[in-house]
Design an enzyme around this catalytic site. Structure first.
Site, PDB file in Angstrom:
ATOM      1  CB  SER A 147      30.234  28.254  44.792  1.00 44.69           C
ATOM      2  OG  SER A 147      31.395  28.173  43.991  1.00 44.69           O
ATOM      3  CE1 TYR A 160      32.887  29.949  49.470  1.00 44.32           C
ATOM      4  CE2 TYR A 160      33.682  28.671  47.606  1.00 44.32           C
ATOM      5  CZ  TYR A 160      32.944  29.727  48.103  1.00 44.32           C
ATOM      6  OH  TYR A 160      32.272  30.547  47.239  1.00 44.32           O
TER       7      TYR A 160
HETATM    8  P1  NAP Z   1      32.825  40.238  47.531  1.00 44.47           P
HETATM    9  O1  NAP Z   1      32.823  40.997  46.261  1.00 44.47           O
HETATM   10  O2  NAP Z   1      34.121  40.078  48.258  1.00 44.47           O
HETATM   11  O3  NAP Z   1      31.757  40.940  48.490  1.00 44.47           O
HETATM   12  C1  NAP Z   1      31.564  40.485  49.752  1.00 44.47           C
HETATM   13  C2  NAP Z   1      30.485  41.322  50.435  1.00 44.47           C
HETATM   14  O4  NAP Z   1      30.107  40.650  51.612  1.00 44.47           O
HETATM   15  C3  NAP Z   1      30.933  42.696  50.853  1.00 44.47           C
HETATM   16  O5  NAP Z   1      29.847  43.587  50.696  1.00 44.47           O
HETATM   17  C4  NAP Z   1      31.275  42.526  52.336  1.00 44.47           C
HETATM   18  O6  NAP Z   1      31.155  43.773  52.993  1.00 44.47           O
HETATM   19  C5  NAP Z   1      30.222  41.499  52.738  1.00 44.47           C
HETATM   20  N1  NAP Z   1      30.533  40.562  53.831  1.00 44.47           N
HETATM   21  C6  NAP Z   1      31.629  39.807  53.988  1.00 44.47           C
HETATM   22  N2  NAP Z   1      31.518  39.027  55.080  1.00 44.47           N
HETATM   23  C7  NAP Z   1      30.296  39.293  55.631  1.00 44.47           C
HETATM   24  C8  NAP Z   1      29.599  38.823  56.762  1.00 44.47           C
HETATM   25  N3  NAP Z   1      30.128  37.903  57.581  1.00 44.47           N
HETATM   26  N4  NAP Z   1      28.361  39.305  57.018  1.00 44.47           N
HETATM   27  C9  NAP Z   1      27.819  40.233  56.204  1.00 44.47           C
HETATM   28  N5  NAP Z   1      28.432  40.726  55.123  1.00 44.47           N
HETATM   29  C10 NAP Z   1      29.666  40.262  54.832  1.00 44.47           C
HETATM   30  O7  NAP Z   1      32.247  38.756  47.348  1.00 44.47           O
HETATM   31  P2  NAP Z   1      31.482  38.062  46.121  1.00 44.47           P
HETATM   32  O8  NAP Z   1      32.491  37.438  45.220  1.00 44.47           O
HETATM   33  O9  NAP Z   1      30.476  38.995  45.572  1.00 44.47           O
HETATM   34  O10 NAP Z   1      30.767  36.844  46.847  1.00 44.47           O
HETATM   35  C11 NAP Z   1      29.383  36.849  47.154  1.00 44.47           C
HETATM   36  C12 NAP Z   1      28.876  35.423  47.179  1.00 44.47           C
HETATM   37  O11 NAP Z   1      29.115  34.796  45.928  1.00 44.47           O
HETATM   38  C13 NAP Z   1      29.481  34.505  48.242  1.00 44.47           C
HETATM   39  O12 NAP Z   1      28.495  33.678  48.772  1.00 44.47           O
HETATM   40  C14 NAP Z   1      30.458  33.671  47.441  1.00 44.47           C
HETATM   41  O13 NAP Z   1      30.688  32.403  48.046  1.00 44.47           O
HETATM   42  C15 NAP Z   1      29.688  33.521  46.145  1.00 44.47           C
HETATM   43  N6  NAP Z   1      30.515  33.129  45.005  1.00 44.47           N
HETATM   44  C16 NAP Z   1      31.436  33.990  44.504  1.00 44.47           C
HETATM   45  C17 NAP Z   1      32.192  33.586  43.408  1.00 44.47           C
HETATM   46  C18 NAP Z   1      33.231  34.473  42.779  1.00 44.47           C
HETATM   47  O14 NAP Z   1      33.952  33.993  41.889  1.00 44.47           O
HETATM   48  N7  NAP Z   1      33.339  35.723  43.167  1.00 44.47           N
HETATM   49  C19 NAP Z   1      32.015  32.311  42.850  1.00 44.47           C
HETATM   50  C20 NAP Z   1      31.056  31.477  43.402  1.00 44.47           C
HETATM   51  C21 NAP Z   1      30.303  31.902  44.483  1.00 44.47           C
HETATM   52  P3  NAP Z   1      31.850  44.079  54.448  1.00 44.47           P
HETATM   53  O15 NAP Z   1      33.312  43.898  54.258  1.00 44.47           O
HETATM   54  O16 NAP Z   1      31.425  45.500  54.759  1.00 44.47           O
HETATM   55  O17 NAP Z   1      31.235  43.089  55.389  1.00 44.47           O
END
Ligand code: NAP
Length: 255
Positions: A147, A160
């Site tokens: 991130s 985090y």
């Molecule tokens: P998201 O849209 O909330 O999706 C999260 C996904 O992860 C869902 O498919 C969820 O499905 C699954 N999940 C959650 N906890 C889990 C676990 N313990 N084991 C396996 N699966 C799990 O999240 P996102 O924003 O795409 O984030 C993905 C990555 O991008 C993360 O590493 C986050 O730190 C990084 N990131 C995001 C942002 C942002 O702005 N969105 C910025 C920087 C970095 P279930 O509920 O079925 O488990």
């Protein structure tokens, strides 16, 4: 996604993407699949896995879904063995799962929460790779999802951010350890309006403030992150290892 010109860089390849039933993980799985990969998607809930597999299949993507909470050892092993049973090998692992369970300052974060952050955001990636290693092909590729917060941990999600900083180091260390057969790289997303980042979409002022922090004056999309992850995982990046690509619309990271 349809507007993007898509190649076939992953024809014949097998890709595992963790936490891939929605958001950035799903977009990465979809991108790799549209480029020809057989994709193995996973998350904690069977219903989410089933729905995501269906969405991919509708687009003509070869997909397998396996429930895997990344901090569950048995489910991690099952993810690898189901993949190998069906496809016989692993070419790409994208380690995307993360938790951000607290808005406390670091000095107020409970012992159990510190453990959970380390376990899901860092340790689970290492343990999954330990299981995957025997099946990783020559020319394989690992991509971590860090991130922008890993470069500058922000108040209210500072710990985090520190776990995301750890992934930058893990990328360097594993790139050395897994060379020359496997490349290890990382994507550091900026802000993407997913469920994980609900605080952005819920509040117009916060959204605007974040947009203004970027040079491009907009939030990122899951597809932006998928394009970067697919590049790093592909042979287009065959001379790149140990690197982190910041995809944050110009939010400052480092020189
Ligand atoms: P998201 O849209 O909330 O999706 C999260 C996904 O992860 C869902 O498919 C969820 O499905 C699954 N999940 C959650 N906890 C889990 C676990 N313990 N084991 C396996 N699966 C799990 O999240 P996102 O924003 O795409 O984030 C993905 C990555 O991008 C993360 O590493 C986050 O730190 C990084 N990131 C995001 C942002 C942002 O702005 N969105 C910025 C920087 C970095 P279930 O509920 O079925 O488990």
């Amino acid at each position: 996604m349809e507007k993007t010109k898509i190649g076939r860089r992953f024809q014949g390849k097998v890709a595992i993407v963790t936490a891939s039933t929605q958001g950035i993980g799903f977009a990465i799985a979809e991108r790799l699949g549209l480029e020809g990969a057989s994709v193995v998607i996973s998350s904690r809930k069977q219903r989410n896995v089933d729905e995501a597999v269906e969405k991919l299949k509708v687009k003509g993507i070869e997909a397998l879904g396996v429930v895997c909470h990344v901090s569950n050892a048995q489910q991690r092993m099952n993810l690898i063995s189901k993949t190998v049973e069906k496809y016989g090998k692993i070419d790409v692992v994208v380690s995307n799962a993360a938790a951000n369970p607290s808005v406390d300052t670091i000095l107020q974060t409970k012992d159990s929460v510190l453990d959970k952050l380390w376990e899901i955001n860092v340790k689970a990636s290492i343990l999954l790779l330990q299981d995957a290693v025997p099946y990783l092909q020559k020319g394989s590729s690992v991509v971590f999802i860090s991130s922008i917060a890993g470069y500058q941990p922000q108040a209210s999600m500072a710990m985090y951010g520190v776990t995301k900083t750890a992934l930058l180091g893990l990328t360097k260390a594993l790139a050395a350890e897994m060379a020359p057969d496997t490349r290890v790289n990382c994507v550091a997303p900026g802000f993407v309006p997913t469920r994980f980042a609900e605080f952005i979409t819920k509040n117009d002022d916060v959204r605007k403030a974040i947009e203004e922090k970027t040079l491009l004056n907009k939030l990122g999309t899951a597809e932006d992150m998928a394009a970067a992850a697919a590049f790093l995982a592909s042979d287009d990046a065959s001379y790149i290892t140990g690197e982190t690509l910041v995809v944050a619309g110009g939010i400052p990271s480092r020189l």
